[in-house]
Scaffold this motif. Structure first.
Motif, short mmCIF file in Angstrom:
data_model
loop_
_atom_site.label_atom_id
_atom_site.label_comp_id
_atom_site.label_asym_id
_atom_site.label_seq_id
_atom_site.Cartn_x
_atom_site.Cartn_y
_atom_site.Cartn_z
N ASN A 17 0.87 -1.19 0.00
CA ASN A 17 0.00 0.00 0.00
C ASN A 17 0.90 1.23 0.00
O ASN A 17 1.68 1.46 0.91
N LEU A 18 0.79 2.02 -1.05
CA LEU A 18 1.69 3.17 -1.21
C LEU A 18 1.32 4.32 -0.27
O LEU A 18 2.11 5.24 -0.09
N TRP A 19 0.11 4.33 0.25
CA TRP A 19 -0.31 5.31 1.26
C TRP A 19 -1.30 4.65 2.21
O TRP A 19 -1.83 3.57 1.93
N SER A 20 -1.55 5.29 3.31
CA SER A 20 -2.51 4.76 4.31
C SER A 20 -3.61 5.80 4.53
O SER A 20 -3.37 7.00 4.51
N GLN A 76 -1.66 0.74 14.56
CA GLN A 76 -0.66 1.18 13.60
C GLN A 76 0.38 0.09 13.35
O GLN A 76 0.71 -0.70 14.23
N ILE A 77 0.91 0.10 12.09
CA ILE A 77 1.97 -0.83 11.73
C ILE A 77 3.29 -0.12 11.97
O ILE A 77 3.54 0.94 11.42
N PRO A 78 4.12 -0.65 12.83
CA PRO A 78 5.38 0.04 13.16
C PRO A 78 6.32 0.04 11.97
O PRO A 78 6.21 -0.77 11.05
N ALA A 79 7.25 0.96 11.98
CA ALA A 79 8.27 1.04 10.92
C ALA A 79 9.27 -0.10 11.08
O ALA A 79 9.48 -0.61 12.19
N LEU A 80 9.89 -0.48 9.95
CA LEU A 80 10.92 -1.52 10.01
C LEU A 80 12.19 -0.98 10.66
O LEU A 80 12.80 -1.62 11.51
N LYS A 101 6.46 2.56 7.74
CA LYS A 101 5.45 2.69 8.80
C LYS A 101 4.06 2.69 8.17
O LYS A 101 3.84 3.33 7.15
N ASN A 102 3.14 1.94 8.74
CA ASN A 102 1.77 1.79 8.22
C ASN A 102 1.77 1.25 6.77
O ASN A 102 0.91 1.59 5.98
N ASP A 116 5.10 -12.37 4.78
CA ASP A 116 3.92 -11.48 4.79
C ASP A 116 3.99 -10.66 6.06
O ASP A 116 3.99 -11.19 7.18
N ARG A 117 3.99 -9.33 5.88
CA ARG A 117 4.26 -8.48 7.04
C ARG A 117 3.10 -8.42 8.02
O ARG A 117 3.31 -8.47 9.24
N ILE A 118 1.87 -8.31 7.51
CA ILE A 118 0.78 -8.06 8.46
C ILE A 118 -0.55 -8.73 8.09
O ILE A 118 -1.39 -8.98 8.93
N SER A 119 -0.74 -9.03 6.76
CA SER A 119 -2.07 -9.46 6.35
C SER A 119 -2.32 -10.94 6.59
O SER A 119 -3.44 -11.42 6.48
N ALA A 120 -1.29 -11.71 6.91
CA ALA A 120 -1.46 -13.13 7.21
C ALA A 120 -2.07 -13.29 8.60
O ALA A 120 -2.22 -12.32 9.35
#
Length: 428
Positions: free
Chosen positions: A74-77, A86-90, A96-97, A291-295
């Motif tokens: 997702n290029l923007w949130s 919120q999705i933390p930054a790597l 982030k997000n 998969d970072r978050i959607s799994a």
């Protein structure tokens, strides 16, 4: 100024043209063949096919590259997404997000496909080597025949020029005698007519000589403005009775490149059939994905394998084609051997007949006698000891006998080279 500049350019170009002086390149047969092997452009180009086949072997040995894919980014949130967890930054503020998935996959060939492909391409390289040898065999015959043709034309021109010189001297003397009223003008006209006819033949021989110059200079890659002169040597010819026909028929299968190519084609299609059969077994692709978050779980790492299900396409068509090609190549190899044996027999018989004809002509040993008789006939005509008809008949017989000897000698050497060509090796 313009006129002076134009003249300056013309003078410069003219100086360049005259600076390129034509040279007479004197070569023995052996030197000419050495130059051919070193400089022939077609041979150099054909040799590069071996390098191309070698490159195909190198390519067949290479593994397939792994595949990397990045998706679901997702290029923007949106505001609602940010208000949720919120999705933390790597690291730092990066990603982030941001949701994304990554996958790394590697295809593994099964059923020994890679090895079978390498074996097939190695045969292709052997075929390329033999195709180069076949080109070399054909061009070498062309060079040797052209060299012999050039030697024949050089010798025949000398004979005609010798006759031309005799006619010229006689005509000068006859003109003086006609002017003094000692000889009828019809005899002078007869001499001039014979000389004119001889000049026409000299022109034709010179034209053929120029054509052979073009051929040999192209084969040796020599500048067109130069002239090639082949030094005549006393070559000993092999007695055909010392050449065993059954032996050279047997040797041809081991020495002729075209027969080797036909046999290699069988080997190629045997290996091609093995390769095509192995294509029925599906290849395996192993993968690892993140998969970072959607799994179901955050930072999910999974493993997988994929392969085609061979329900419809089991490579039946290519397998059938390889089988047909293999059987076809067997027939072609047999036909090649049969054709080669027929060519060898024909070449041997032609050489044998020409050899014995040449030896019969040599036994007569009339060549030197003809040269002495030419001078004698010229002197006797001047002294009026013989008639003009006798002289012109002798001149025609002189030319015919000399030409027959040279032509038979040329054919003898050429037919021996053709015999060596059909056998595929030098006959010692």
């Amino acid at each position: 100024m313009r006129k002076n500049g134009f003249l300056l350019i013309c003078t410069f170009l003219t100086s360049i043209v005259f600076a390129q002086k034509a040279e007479v390149i004197r070569l023995t047969r052996e030197q000419a063949e050495g130059l051919f092997l070193k400089q022939n452009l077609q041979l150099l180009a054909e040799k590069m096919n071996i390098d191309a086949a070698d490159a195909a072997v190198i390519q067949a040995k290479l593994w397939d590259n792994p595949n990397f894919s990045l998706g679901d980014v997702n290029l923007w949130s949106t505001k609602s997404q940010r208000e949720q967890e919120q999705i933390p930054a790597l690291f730092g503020k990066f990603a982030k997000n941001t949701e994304f998935t990554m996958e790394l996959s590697q295809m593994i060939k099964t059923a020994g496909k890679r090895g079978k492909l390498i074996n097939r391409e190695k045969v292709s390289k052997e075929i390329a080597i033999q195709e180069f040898e076949e080109t070399l065999r054909g061009l070498k015959l062309e060079v040797r025949k052209s060299l012999q043709e050039l030697i024949y034309l050089q010798s025949y021109q000398r004979i005609l020029n010798h006759q031309q010189e005799a006619f010229s001297n006689l005509i000068v003397a006859y003109k003086n005698q006609v002017a003094q009223g000692n000889i009828a003008k019809k005899d002078l006209i007869r001499l001039q007519s014979s000389q004119l006819e001889l000049s026409g033949e000299i022109y034709e021989v010179k034209t053929n000589y120029n054509e052979q110059q073009k051929i040999i200079k192209t084969l040796l890659n020599i500048p067109p403005i130069d002239t090639v002169e082949i030094q005549e040597e006393d070559n000993t010819v092999k007695n055909p009775d010392d050449i065993l026909l059954p032996k050279i028929l047997e040797e041809a299968s081991e020495s002729r490149p075209d027969i080797k190519i036909a046999n290699l084609q069988i080997d190629y299609f045997n290996k091609d059939l093995l390769y095509e059969k192995s294509q029925k077994v599906p290849d395996l692709t192993f993968a690892i994905n993140y998969d970072r978050i959607s799994a179901p779980w955050k930072d999910f790492i999974g493993f997988g394998v994929s392969f085609d299900l061979p329900f419809f396409n089991r490579n039946q068509g290519n397998v059938k084609l390889a089988q047909v090609n293999r059987e076809q190549s067997k027939y072609q190899a047999k036909q090649m051997v049969n054709t080669a044996q027929q060519e060898i027999t024909e070449a041997y018989n032609n050489y044998s007949e020409t050899y014995h004809l040449y030896k019969d002509i040599q036994k007569e040993n009339i060549s030197e006698d003809l040269d002495h008789m030419l001078d004698a006939y010229t002197r006797n005509l001047m002294k009026r000891n013989i008639s003009m008809l006798e002289f012109t008949d002798f001149m025609e017989a002189y030319k015919t006998n000399k030409e027959t000897l040279l032509h038979t000698q040329k054919n003898l050497y050429i037919q021996f080279e053709e015999l060596q060509y059909t056998v595929g090796k030098e006959i010692r």
